[in-house]
Design a protein around this motif. Sequence first.
Motif, PDB file in Angstrom:
ATOM      1  N   MET B   1       0.834  -1.206   0.000  1.00  0.00           N
ATOM      2  CA  MET B   1       0.000   0.000   0.000  1.00  0.00           C
ATOM      3  C   MET B   1       0.871   1.260   0.000  1.00  0.00           C
ATOM      4  N   ASN B   2       0.649   2.113  -0.982  1.00  0.00           N
ATOM      5  CA  ASN B   2       1.400   3.368  -1.007  1.00  0.00           C
ATOM      6  C   ASN B   2       0.780   4.398  -0.064  1.00  0.00           C
ATOM      7  N   LEU B   3       1.588   5.365   0.314  1.00  0.00           N
ATOM      8  CA  LEU B   3       1.074   6.451   1.136  1.00  0.00           C
ATOM      9  C   LEU B   3       0.213   7.369   0.275  1.00  0.00           C
ATOM     10  N   ASP B   4      -0.841   7.887   0.874  1.00  0.00           N
ATOM     11  CA  ASP B   4      -1.660   8.882   0.190  1.00  0.00           C
ATOM     12  C   ASP B   4      -1.061  10.260   0.512  1.00  0.00           C
ATOM     13  N   VAL B   5      -0.034  10.632  -0.260  1.00  0.00           N
ATOM     14  CA  VAL B   5       0.732  11.840   0.072  1.00  0.00           C
ATOM     15  C   VAL B   5      -0.135  13.095  -0.043  1.00  0.00           C
ATOM     16  N   ASN B   6      -1.042  13.109  -1.018  1.00  0.00           N
ATOM     17  CA  ASN B   6      -1.909  14.296  -1.140  1.00  0.00           C
ATOM     18  C   ASN B   6      -2.739  14.522   0.113  1.00  0.00           C
ATOM     19  N   ARG B   7      -3.197  13.423   0.706  1.00  0.00           N
ATOM     20  CA  ARG B   7      -3.971  13.554   1.939  1.00  0.00           C
ATOM     21  C   ARG B   7      -3.055  13.958   3.092  1.00  0.00           C
ATOM     22  N   ILE B   8      -1.873  13.353   3.149  1.00  0.00           N
ATOM     23  CA  ILE B   8      -0.915  13.672   4.215  1.00  0.00           C
ATOM     24  C   ILE B   8      -0.530  15.152   4.167  1.00  0.00           C
ATOM     25  N   LYS B   9      -0.307  15.669   2.967  1.00  0.00           N
ATOM     26  CA  LYS B   9       0.066  17.091   2.829  1.00  0.00           C
ATOM     27  C   LYS B   9      -0.973  18.000   3.491  1.00  0.00           C
ATOM     28  N   GLN B  10      -2.239  17.579   3.423  1.00  0.00           N
ATOM     29  CA  GLN B  10      -3.306  18.402   4.018  1.00  0.00           C
ATOM     30  C   GLN B  10      -3.156  18.513   5.532  1.00  0.00           C
ATOM     31  N   ASP B  11      -2.463  17.571   6.151  1.00  0.00           N
ATOM     32  CA  ASP B  11      -2.304  17.591   7.605  1.00  0.00           C
ATOM     33  C   ASP B  11      -1.260  18.615   8.069  1.00  0.00           C
ATOM     34  N   PHE B  12      -0.504  19.169   7.124  1.00  0.00           N
ATOM     35  CA  PHE B  12       0.606  20.048   7.492  1.00  0.00           C
ATOM     36  C   PHE B  12       0.307  21.486   7.070  1.00  0.00           C
ATOM     37  N   PRO B  13      -0.093  22.335   8.034  1.00  0.00           N
ATOM     38  CA  PRO B  13      -0.523  23.688   7.680  1.00  0.00           C
ATOM     39  C   PRO B  13       0.506  24.459   6.847  1.00  0.00           C
ATOM     40  N   VAL B  14       1.778  24.336   7.189  1.00  0.00           N
ATOM     41  CA  VAL B  14       2.773  25.176   6.505  1.00  0.00           C
ATOM     42  C   VAL B  14       2.903  24.781   5.030  1.00  0.00           C
ATOM     43  N   LEU B  15       2.580  23.524   4.723  1.00  0.00           N
ATOM     44  CA  LEU B  15       2.695  23.088   3.327  1.00  0.00           C
ATOM     45  C   LEU B  15       1.595  23.696   2.457  1.00  0.00           C
ATOM     46  N   GLN B  16       0.618  24.340   3.089  1.00  0.00           N
ATOM     47  CA  GLN B  16      -0.436  25.007   2.313  1.00  0.00           C
ATOM     48  C   GLN B  16      -0.010  26.414   1.909  1.00  0.00           C
ATOM     49  N   ARG B  17       1.134  26.851   2.416  1.00  0.00           N
ATOM     50  CA  ARG B  17       1.556  28.235   2.145  1.00  0.00           C
ATOM     51  C   ARG B  17       1.884  28.444   0.679  1.00  0.00           C
ATOM     52  N   VAL B  18       1.443  29.576   0.178  1.00  0.00           N
ATOM     53  CA  VAL B  18       1.787  29.985  -1.184  1.00  0.00           C
ATOM     54  C   VAL B  18       2.549  31.302  -1.060  1.00  0.00           C
ATOM     55  N   ILE B  19       3.762  31.352  -1.632  1.00  0.00           N
ATOM     56  CA  ILE B  19       4.552  32.581  -1.577  1.00  0.00           C
ATOM     57  C   ILE B  19       4.798  33.032  -3.014  1.00  0.00           C
ATOM     58  N   ASN B  20       4.475  34.279  -3.300  1.00  0.00           N
ATOM     59  CA  ASN B  20       4.598  34.813  -4.667  1.00  0.00           C
ATOM     60  C   ASN B  20       3.899  33.908  -5.682  1.00  0.00           C
ATOM     61  N   GLY B  21       2.755  33.393  -5.298  1.00  0.00           N
ATOM     62  CA  GLY B  21       1.964  32.591  -6.233  1.00  0.00           C
ATOM     63  C   GLY B  21       2.446  31.163  -6.412  1.00  0.00           C
ATOM     64  N   LYS B  22       3.469  30.783  -5.666  1.00  0.00           N
ATOM     65  CA  LYS B  22       4.001  29.426  -5.843  1.00  0.00           C
ATOM     66  C   LYS B  22       3.879  28.617  -4.558  1.00  0.00           C
ATOM     67  N   SER B  23       3.529  27.347  -4.744  1.00  0.00           N
ATOM     68  CA  SER B  23       3.400  26.468  -3.576  1.00  0.00           C
ATOM     69  C   SER B  23       4.778  26.176  -2.999  1.00  0.00           C
ATOM     70  N   LEU B  24       4.756  25.809  -1.742  1.00  0.00           N
ATOM     71  CA  LEU B  24       6.004  25.477  -1.065  1.00  0.00           C
ATOM     72  C   LEU B  24       6.440  24.062  -1.456  1.00  0.00           C
ATOM     73  N   VAL B  25       7.705  23.938  -1.822  1.00  0.00           N
ATOM     74  CA  VAL B  25       8.272  22.603  -2.056  1.00  0.00           C
ATOM     75  C   VAL B  25       9.345  22.415  -0.982  1.00  0.00           C
ATOM     76  N   TYR B  26       8.955  21.721   0.078  1.00  0.00           N
ATOM     77  CA  TYR B  26       9.842  21.635   1.241  1.00  0.00           C
ATOM     78  C   TYR B  26      10.702  20.382   1.160  1.00  0.00           C
ATOM     79  N   LEU B  27      11.980  20.576   0.881  1.00  0.00           N
ATOM     80  CA  LEU B  27      12.918  19.451   0.759  1.00  0.00           C
ATOM     81  C   LEU B  27      14.100  19.649   1.711  1.00  0.00           C
TER      82      LEU B  27
END
Lengths: 157, 411
Positions: B1-27
């Motif tokens: 079973m793979n992780l449902d990463v799209n659902r997991i991302k929703q659990d992390f408030p900071v990952l919803q941040r958009v700066i200058n029109g671009k989503s955060l890519v946190y690596l």
Amino acid sequence: MAALDDLYKEIILDHYRSPRNQGELDHPAHRCEGFNPLCGDEVIVYVALNDGKIDDIKIGGQGCSISQASASMMTEIVKGKSIEEAELVIHAFKEMMDIYETELSGNKKIESTVSDIDLGDLEALQGVVKYPVRIKCATLAWNTLTQSIDEVTNTSL
Amino acid sequence: MNLDVNRIKQDFPVLQRVINGKSLVYLDSANTSQKPDSVISAMGDYYNNSNANVHRGSYQLANEATAILESARDKVAGFINANNRQEVIFVKNATEAINLVSNTWGRVNLNQGDVIVLTELEHHANIVPWHMLAKEKEIEIRWVKVGDDGHLDLSNFDTLIDGAKLLSFAAMSNVLGTFTPVKEMSERAHTAGAKVLIDASQYTPHSQTDVQELGADFLTFTGHKLLGPMGIGVLWGKEEILDAMPPFLGGGEMILNVTKEGFSTNDLPWKFEAGTPMVAEAAGLGAAIDYLNEIGMDKVRSHEISLMDYALTKLQNDFGDSITIYGPKDATERGGVLSFSFEGAHPHDIAQILDEDNICIRAGHHCAKPLMQVLGVGATSRASAYLYNDESDIDVLAEGLRKVRDIFNPN
């Protein structure tokens, strides 16, 4: 990309790709190391002083485009200058980097005493001011040169 | 079973941040991980509803606060399969945990001429405390080398460990991502009579951590790389060893009795927890462990293997000789950490250009300067992933690297 273009001007990339006055100078030239612990950049400034004049200067170490280009341009502008003249250039460069001497009260001294100094190619580094973290990169070699001059002047007293 | 990463991302408030029109890519999760809602609200709940000092009050709030702190300890003990809860000491971070061991166990057990063994993979937290002790006690530090493949070179390990009192090493490299053969090294160190400290700061977030299976005497990790808050870390140690160690910091909580003549120490684990502890942070760490347990560390690990496999293949295919990726080439031999050099551009420049597109990576020596010397570089760029990253993040990274190439090598 506009802000990035402002930072990575062609002249900066040229100095990064082909740094001027890179290498070492043998004793009795003075050797001084500077570090930027944030990114691990390291600069080694070698200065050969003669009669209060910077006869020769070489740069060793490694770093990012901003620190390397800044060091390279620095060697070009201070080579052949007297210590006093070099100190004025250092002062003018730091003011361009938005670094001013602080008064005892903690206020910045904002009236420049060196605004008439022509920084030439170094003006290309002005874009760095928008990126506060990078100011440390741009000033690394300059601070090391200052330390170097201090060390030489103090030991020869 | 793979992780449902799209659902997991929703659990992390900071990952919803958009700066200058671009989503955060946190690596940059090897540096610090992001925090899910449940961790943030557990900390808020404590302050909103139960804030009181622990182990001191006789009223309901104080009892609740004590229960929050101590239940977090139980969760940690279960998470790492400790024999019992007394073996779990809360500290500020992994750095403090290693300093605790060097200052207490180290001071008592190491004397002039004694040997400890570290590896070239260590970050400064597992180097500097030993340098400090080595200077004070005149002990010798030996180093296990790193081979060209990013794995430890154990060919002379028996010679290095011979006569050593301690082996202290990372279970996973924060630069190369390498998993080290923890069990084998622990066994060989024990055979030679050495104690073993495992720095699991990178390992615990990425892989099931079982202190009994790994065979360590001490194991350390930090909460903030594990979806938890900054300000709390864990020292796990075998009970009989912790019992024999002198205390570290002195003060309240770590005592049974104090007179004008002296003091007696409290029982484990409180013997090593002087002063008011980090209760909100413990609540947050407990919630982080609940979150990871619900998903399952085996799934976290298998997700990371497939993501790293994708990243290694994609970056190599897209950029060929222009990119040098350090460490093992096989994704099963590494965690979610990818260090690289690219197009002769300095890592600091790479990170700056990527930041323009909201891509967060780390540039620098990663607090592992001796390893940088071994690699022959001053710094690397490091992209590190966690359970909330997916292939789209790697694709954006690759796009960003094309911009780096356009600036530094336009032809």
